[in-house]
Design a protein around this motif. Sequence first.
Motif, PDB file in Angstrom:
ATOM      1  N   VAL A  97       0.847  -1.200   0.000  1.00 27.75           N
ATOM      2  CA  VAL A  97       0.000   0.000   0.000  1.00 27.75           C
ATOM      3  C   VAL A  97       0.878   1.244   0.000  1.00 27.75           C
ATOM      4  N   GLN A 100      -0.892   8.198   0.666  1.00 26.93           N
ATOM      5  CA  GLN A 100      -1.180   9.352  -0.181  1.00 26.93           C
ATOM      6  C   GLN A 100      -1.561  10.504   0.741  1.00 26.93           C
ATOM      7  N   GLU A 103      -4.527  12.773   0.089  1.00 26.00           N
ATOM      8  CA  GLU A 103      -5.841  12.146   0.295  1.00 26.00           C
ATOM      9  C   GLU A 103      -6.002  11.664   1.739  1.00 26.00           C
ATOM     10  N   ARG A 105      -4.769   8.992   3.159  1.00 30.21           N
ATOM     11  CA  ARG A 105      -5.167   7.578   3.144  1.00 30.21           C
ATOM     12  C   ARG A 105      -4.017   6.705   2.633  1.00 30.21           C
ATOM     13  N   PHE A 107      -3.434   3.638   0.098  1.00 28.90           N
ATOM     14  CA  PHE A 107      -4.142   3.153  -1.084  1.00 28.90           C
ATOM     15  C   PHE A 107      -3.420   1.935  -1.642  1.00 28.90           C
ATOM     16  N   ALA A 112      -7.639  -1.418  -5.318  1.00 28.18           N
ATOM     17  CA  ALA A 112      -8.183  -0.135  -4.856  1.00 28.18           C
ATOM     18  C   ALA A 112      -8.720  -0.122  -3.423  1.00 28.18           C
ATOM     19  N   GLU A 114      -8.740   1.016   0.339  1.00 26.20           N
ATOM     20  CA  GLU A 114      -8.282   2.247   0.986  1.00 26.20           C
ATOM     21  C   GLU A 114      -8.321   2.059   2.497  1.00 26.20           C
TER      22      GLU A 114
END
Length: 163
Positions: A97, A100, A103, A105, A107, A112, A114
């Motif tokens: 992962v 980010q 954001e 989060r 990711f 996808a 999160e």
Amino acid sequence: MNDRKKQEQLTRRNFLKMGIGALGAVALLEITGVSLLYMQPRSVEGAFGGIVEAGRVASFPLSSVTEFVNGRFYLIRAEEDGFLAVYHRCTHLGCTVNWQANENRFFCPCHASEFDIHGDVQNPPAPRALDTFAVAIEDGIVYVDTSGPQKRGEFAAEQLVYA
Ligand code: FES
């Protein structure tokens, strides 16, 4: 067969025997070397599998996420002031992962999923929060033990470690 031919054959035979013996010795050395590599302890201090010294408490701002590529974890200093180390491996199928920051989060680029700053799932298919590593703080230094990820369903305040 005359004596000269016999002598020549013996020499070739001896040469072949020596060659085969030498190849056998090289193969044995390689097997021994590889075996020794596998028998070495896997937990190396400062790298994944061992205890990683992350740094001084004061060097991690509140609400920050710091990546330790060699340790394979992210060190989170939550807004609550506590520390949490999460394994960078997605709990769905194990992809790495990415954090980010814009954001806020984690990711997973594979399917996808999160996760929020505590590693809690915000978007499946990941079935549970990111695994954690034990954190210890001694003399103002943060240490992360990457020898064994700990599974958890979701984030709980008790998982934070305070200086
Ligand atoms: S491996 Fe991360 S979402 Fe599938």
